[in-house]
Design an enzyme around this catalytic site. Structure first.
Site, PDB file in Angstrom:
ATOM      1  CG  ASP A  67      14.227 -20.900  33.076  1.00  0.00           C
ATOM      2  OD1 ASP A  67      13.479 -20.359  32.245  1.00  0.00           O
ATOM      3  OD2 ASP A  67      14.696 -20.303  34.053  1.00  0.00           O
ATOM      4  CE1 TYR A 116      18.919 -14.023  36.364  1.00  0.00           C
ATOM      5  CE2 TYR A 116      17.856 -15.622  37.775  1.00  0.00           C
ATOM      6  CZ  TYR A 116      18.225 -14.322  37.503  1.00  0.00           C
ATOM      7  OH  TYR A 116      17.878 -13.338  38.377  1.00  0.00           O
ATOM      8  NE  ARG A 124       0.522 -20.573  53.876  1.00  0.00           N
ATOM      9  CZ  ARG A 124       0.271 -21.804  54.362  1.00  0.00           C
ATOM     10  NH1 ARG A 124       0.622 -22.881  53.701  1.00  0.00           N
ATOM     11  NH2 ARG A 124      -0.341 -21.929  55.526  1.00  0.00           N
ATOM     12  CE  LYS A 178      13.038 -11.556  33.984  1.00  0.00           C
ATOM     13  NZ  LYS A 178      13.257 -12.663  34.844  1.00  0.00           N
TER      14      LYS A 178
HETATM   15  C1  LIG Z   1      16.017 -17.487  32.585  1.00  0.00           C
HETATM   16  C2  LIG Z   1      15.561 -17.000  33.926  1.00  0.00           C
HETATM   17  N1  LIG Z   1      15.074 -17.882  34.805  1.00  0.00           N
HETATM   18  C3  LIG Z   1      14.653 -17.501  36.037  1.00  0.00           C
HETATM   19  C4  LIG Z   1      14.741 -16.191  36.434  1.00  0.00           C
HETATM   20  C5  LIG Z   1      14.276 -15.786  37.815  1.00  0.00           C
HETATM   21  O1  LIG Z   1      13.018 -15.199  37.696  1.00  0.00           O
HETATM   22  P1  LIG Z   1      12.410 -14.145  38.730  1.00  0.00           P
HETATM   23  O2  LIG Z   1      13.233 -12.916  38.655  1.00  0.00           O
HETATM   24  O3  LIG Z   1      11.005 -13.989  38.275  1.00  0.00           O
HETATM   25  O4  LIG Z   1      12.509 -14.784  40.088  1.00  0.00           O
HETATM   26  C6  LIG Z   1      15.241 -15.224  35.545  1.00  0.00           C
HETATM   27  C7  LIG Z   1      15.334 -13.809  35.949  1.00  0.00           C
HETATM   28  O5  LIG Z   1      15.894 -12.992  35.275  1.00  0.00           O
HETATM   29  C8  LIG Z   1      15.664 -15.653  34.255  1.00  0.00           C
HETATM   30  O6  LIG Z   1      16.171 -14.778  33.371  1.00  0.00           O
END
Ligand SMILES: Cc1ncc(COP(=O)(O)O)c(C=O)c1O
Length: 379
Positions: A178, A106, A53, A203
């Site tokens: 992000d 997002y 962990r 992704k």
């Molecule tokens: C730009 C972006 N940031 C964060 C996330 C969240 O990621 P996760 O689904 O791996 O938790 C997503 C999910 O689609 C995303 O498109």
């Protein structure tokens, strides 16, 4: 090393007695010690691993690999992209603090900041980051974090990172970006002076839609704080999923080259099609390409959107992106589902809006399939 080389050579050389070419999966919840002395040495910072962990060779490898590609001192892997956002913000902001964020984030990140963090006493303001004054007006004495995405979803606006760095420096905020849609192949926010870079490794980092994971990279100082939160909250990634993400990551550069080049050609073709009201595709992301996401808006009154989706034959409707296969998603029914009508209208999320994640197929096949689906769905 240049990007393509670095991208496949992140595994350590000859560190074990058995010299496997690829890092094995350390599928263990804990690590054993030969003696109390060795256990003590771990706590003195001399031993490597205690308990998965709080640290595991596979999760470390993923964190280090993305850090290296982003040009960061350090990195950590997390259980998902969303937990990467959570531990990053909690490493910097506590109850009574305030976060300022871009208003077209997002949807999951929006929910996390606006609802979950609010419930633990971290306030937030969501404003347009299009101009500096609007950002500055939203800053309060207790603002600690400025948060955005290098490429926004679903309209694919390329963020002005210099402006964010400038505001963060002046008001002593920790800047977080992000970088999921752009990837370090096309954009390295730390080079502009951003403090923390976050990825949904689900992704492009993983790239094959078979793993849910996140990564945060930045200075050793900040990443140590993020890592403490991660261990305390139990937001760690499993060894197997870390290993899968590392395997996928090795082809990031060639995937991004092919997918971006396909996307540019498909976007160009879609612009010419009758029925496509708008095509959103960035033109100013990087000299190596502009990413593999294309968003289109069909005229919802003249085209049957349900029919369009079913006519896409081999192109699947999925609530994700970034795999090697071309897929579509429907923002109004998935990522932006929780938003009210007023917010949807303000953001421009309509029933005709389709987000396309372009894959590695032959670009003409992709374009032909969209062309046919559009013509078959005309009312
Ligand atoms: C730009 C972006 N940031 C964060 C996330 C969240 O990621 P996760 O689904 O791996 O938790 C997503 C999910 O689609 C995303 O498109």
């Amino acid at each position: 090393m240049k990007f393509h080389t670095k991208n496949v050579h992140f595994s350590k050389k000859k560190e074990d007695t058995i010299h496997s070419k690829v890092t094995p999966i350390y599928q263990t919840s804990a690590f054993s010690f030969k003696s109390l002395q060795e256990l003590e040495a771990y706590y003195e910072g001399e031993g490597n691993y205690l308990y998965s962990r709080v640290g595991n060779p596979n999760t470390d490898e993923l964190g280090r690999a993305v850090a290296s590609l982003e040009g960061a001192e350090a990195g950590v892997a997390t259980s998902s992209g969303l937990s990467a956002v959570l531990v990053s913000i909690l490493a910097v902001a506590k109850t009574g603090d305030h976060v300022i964020a871009n208003d077209d984030l997002y949807g999951g990140t929006f929910q996390l900041i606006a609802k979950e963090l609010k419930e633990v006493g971290i306030e937030s303001s969501f404003v347009s980051f299009a101009n500096r004054e609007t950002i500055v007006e939203a800053i309060k004495p207790n603002t600690k974090v400025i948060y955005s995405e290098s490429v926004t979803n679903p309209f694919l606006r390329v963020e002005d990172l210099e402006q964010i760095v400038d505001v963060a420096k002046e008001y002593k905020l920790v800047s977080m970006i992000d970088n999921t849609f752009a990837t370090p192949f096309l954009c390295k926010p730390l080079e502009t002076g951003i403090d923390l870079v976050i990825h949904s490794a689900t992704k492009y980092i993983g790239g094959h839609s078979d793993v849910t994971a996140g990564v945060v990279v930045g200075s050793q100082d900040l990443i140590t704080k993020v890592n403490q939160k991660l261990g305390n909250l139990g937001a760690n990634l499993s060894p197997f999923e870390s290993w899968l993400a590392c395997r996928g990551l090795k082809t990031l550069s060639i995937r991004m080259e092919k997918q971006s080049s396909n996307a540019a050609k498909v976007a160009e073709g879609l612009v010419k099609l009758t029925g496509v009201k708008k095509v959103f595709y960035p033109s100013n992301l990087s000299s190596k390409g502009n990413g593999a996401m294309v968003t289109i808006e069909l005229d919802e009154h003249q085209y049957n959107i349900e029919q369009f989706i079913t006519s896409l034959s081999w192109i699947k409707l999925v609530p994700t992106l970034a795999g090697v296969e071309t897929t579509v998603s429907y923002p109004i029914a998935t990522s932006h589902r929780a938003l009210d009508k007023e917010t949807l209208d303000a953001l421009g999320i309509t029933r005709g809006l389709i987000r396309i994640s372009i894959g590695i197929e032959d670009e003409q096949d992709i374009l032909d399939t969209f062309t046919e689906a559009i013509s078959e769905s005309k009312n």
